[in-house]
Design a protein around this motif. Structure first.
Motif, mmCIF file in Angstrom:
data_model
loop_
_atom_site.group_PDB
_atom_site.id
_atom_site.type_symbol
_atom_site.label_atom_id
_atom_site.label_comp_id
_atom_site.label_asym_id
_atom_site.label_seq_id
_atom_site.Cartn_x
_atom_site.Cartn_y
_atom_site.Cartn_z
ATOM 1 N N MET A 1 -48.744 22.975 50.521
ATOM 2 C CA MET A 1 -47.766 23.799 51.181
ATOM 3 C C MET A 1 -47.836 25.203 50.567
ATOM 4 N N ILE A 2 -47.788 26.220 51.411
ATOM 5 C CA ILE A 2 -47.835 27.575 50.872
ATOM 6 C C ILE A 2 -46.424 28.012 50.472
ATOM 7 N N SER A 3 -46.369 28.944 49.554
ATOM 8 C CA SER A 3 -45.083 29.414 49.048
ATOM 9 C C SER A 3 -44.416 30.366 50.036
ATOM 10 N N GLN A 4 -43.140 30.628 49.790
ATOM 11 C CA GLN A 4 -42.416 31.605 50.598
ATOM 12 C C GLN A 4 -43.054 32.984 50.441
ATOM 13 N N ARG A 5 -43.511 33.279 49.253
ATOM 14 C CA ARG A 5 -44.190 34.556 48.978
ATOM 15 C C ARG A 5 -45.429 34.705 49.874
ATOM 16 N N ALA A 6 -46.217 33.648 49.986
ATOM 17 C CA ALA A 6 -47.420 33.683 50.829
ATOM 18 C C ALA A 6 -47.036 33.809 52.303
ATOM 19 N N ARG A 7 -45.973 33.145 52.717
ATOM 20 C CA ARG A 7 -45.502 33.246 54.109
ATOM 21 C C ARG A 7 -45.108 34.676 54.437
ATOM 22 N N TYR A 8 -44.350 35.295 53.548
ATOM 23 C CA TYR A 8 -43.920 36.676 53.773
ATOM 24 C C TYR A 8 -45.115 37.624 53.776
ATOM 25 N N ALA A 9 -46.056 37.403 52.876
ATOM 26 C CA ALA A 9 -47.259 38.243 52.827
ATOM 27 C C ALA A 9 -48.029 38.141 54.134
ATOM 28 N N PHE A 10 -48.164 36.930 54.629
ATOM 29 C CA PHE A 10 -48.889 36.703 55.882
ATOM 30 C C PHE A 10 -48.196 37.436 57.032
ATOM 31 N N LYS A 11 -46.868 37.307 57.115
ATOM 32 C CA LYS A 11 -46.113 37.980 58.178
ATOM 33 C C LYS A 11 -46.267 39.499 58.083
ATOM 34 N N ALA A 12 -46.212 40.022 56.873
ATOM 35 C CA ALA A 12 -46.342 41.471 56.686
ATOM 36 C C ALA A 12 -47.727 41.954 57.093
ATOM 37 N N VAL A 13 -48.762 41.224 56.714
ATOM 38 C CA VAL A 13 -50.127 41.623 57.049
ATOM 39 C C VAL A 13 -50.356 41.555 58.563
ATOM 40 N N VAL A 14 -49.819 40.546 59.220
ATOM 41 C CA VAL A 14 -49.929 40.464 60.681
ATOM 42 C C VAL A 14 -49.232 41.662 61.328
ATOM 43 N N ALA A 15 -48.034 41.990 60.858
ATOM 44 C CA ALA A 15 -47.304 43.141 61.416
ATOM 45 C C ALA A 15 -48.105 44.426 61.215
ATOM 46 N N LEU A 16 -48.703 44.592 60.062
ATOM 47 C CA LEU A 16 -49.513 45.788 59.804
ATOM 48 C C LEU A 16 -50.756 45.803 60.688
ATOM 49 N N ALA A 17 -51.336 44.637 60.932
ATOM 50 C CA ALA A 17 -52.522 44.559 61.795
ATOM 51 C C ALA A 17 -52.163 44.912 63.238
ATOM 52 N N ARG A 18 -50.943 44.616 63.643
ATOM 53 C CA ARG A 18 -50.506 44.901 65.016
ATOM 54 C C ARG A 18 -50.008 46.346 65.190
ATOM 55 N N ALA A 19 -49.808 47.057 64.091
ATOM 56 C CA ALA A 19 -49.340 48.447 64.162
ATOM 57 C C ALA A 19 -50.437 49.342 64.745
ATOM 58 N N LYS A 20 -50.025 50.451 65.303
ATOM 59 C CA LYS A 20 -50.991 51.403 65.864
ATOM 60 C C LYS A 20 -51.869 51.956 64.735
ATOM 61 N N MET A 78 -56.802 36.268 50.846
ATOM 62 C CA MET A 78 -55.562 37.039 50.954
ATOM 63 C C MET A 78 -54.390 36.255 50.355
ATOM 64 N N LEU A 79 -54.306 34.957 50.670
ATOM 65 C CA LEU A 79 -53.243 34.131 50.095
ATOM 66 C C LEU A 79 -53.368 34.050 48.579
ATOM 67 N N ARG A 80 -54.596 33.914 48.102
ATOM 68 C CA ARG A 80 -54.841 33.846 46.665
ATOM 69 C C ARG A 80 -54.382 35.131 45.963
ATOM 70 N N SER A 81 -54.529 36.269 46.637
ATOM 71 C CA SER A 81 -54.159 37.546 46.004
ATOM 72 C C SER A 81 -52.656 37.663 45.760
ATOM 73 N N VAL A 82 -51.854 36.955 46.530
ATOM 74 C CA VAL A 82 -50.405 37.020 46.326
ATOM 75 C C VAL A 82 -49.844 35.781 45.648
ATOM 76 N N ASP A 83 -50.575 34.668 45.709
ATOM 77 C CA ASP A 83 -50.043 33.390 45.225
ATOM 78 C C ASP A 83 -50.840 32.771 44.082
ATOM 79 N N GLY A 84 -52.013 33.284 43.807
ATOM 80 C CA GLY A 84 -52.850 32.656 42.802
ATOM 81 C C GLY A 84 -53.633 31.500 43.409
ATOM 82 N N PRO A 85 -54.110 30.572 42.585
ATOM 83 C CA PRO A 85 -54.943 29.463 43.071
ATOM 84 C C PRO A 85 -54.250 28.652 44.165
ATOM 85 N N ILE A 86 -55.058 28.198 45.127
ATOM 86 C CA ILE A 86 -54.500 27.427 46.240
ATOM 87 C C ILE A 86 -54.904 25.953 46.192
ATOM 88 N N ALA A 87 -55.598 25.570 45.149
ATOM 89 C CA ALA A 87 -56.051 24.181 45.005
ATOM 90 C C ALA A 87 -54.871 23.255 44.701
#
Length: 156
Positions: A1-20, A78-87
């Motif tokens: 399960m990914i952390s709340q931190r990783a969830r927020y990071a993912f949402k932020a990166v998607v929003a930035l990708a959708r920006a002009k 990208m997840l690793r950069s905000v959350d550390g190891p994902i194993a």
């Protein structure tokens, strides 16, 4: 399960990708648009910036922008950069390997064997799945549909 931190990071990166392109999003906009807590998001954006995923500009016209196109941002790193190891186990980590304290023999460890193959498939997918792949499927899936649960392109 990914952390709340990783969830927020993912949402932020998607929003930035959708920006002009060329127009950064201010942290206030990200918080409002994605319903994210500001203090937590500030920390996450610093991690993404340090990892080279985003840049920031100060001032009235400032904000955050992606430094890479969405097809060059892969989910695992990208997840690793905000959350550390994902194993799921330290002995399976490719970036922070550590032998388990209670392990007698890694080659015959039942716990390691139970998770190794599934983790390998999971990791292989996360390392090759781009933000653009996810966004493309999201854009083609009707809201409220269970079609979003179908495998992404190239899914194992």
């Amino acid at each position: 399960m990914i952390s709340q931190r990783a969830r927020y990071a993912f949402k932020a990166v998607v929003a930035l990708a959708r920006a002009k392109p060329g127009e950064g999003l201010q942290i206030r906009q990200l918080c409002e648009q994605e319903k994210l807590p500001r203090k937590f998001l500030e920390q996450i954006l610093l991690s993404l910036k340090a990892a080279g995923y985003i840049s920031s500009r100060r001032g009235r016209d400032g904000g955050y922008e992606l430094l890479r196109p969405a097809d060059k941002i892969f989910i695992g790193p990208m997840l690793r950069s905000v959350d550390g190891p994902i194993a799921p186990l330290p002995c399976l980590s490719r970036t922070a390997y550590r032998r388990c304290d209670d392990c007698r023999d890694e080659a015959s460890c039942e716990l390691r064997l139970a998770f190794a193959r599934a983790y390998d498939d999971y990791l292989r997918k996360l390392e090759t799945l781009s933000l653009a792949d996810v966004m493309k499927q999201s854009d083609s899936t009707p809201h409220g549909s269970t079609a979003a649960l179908e495998p992404l392109p190239g899914a194992v």
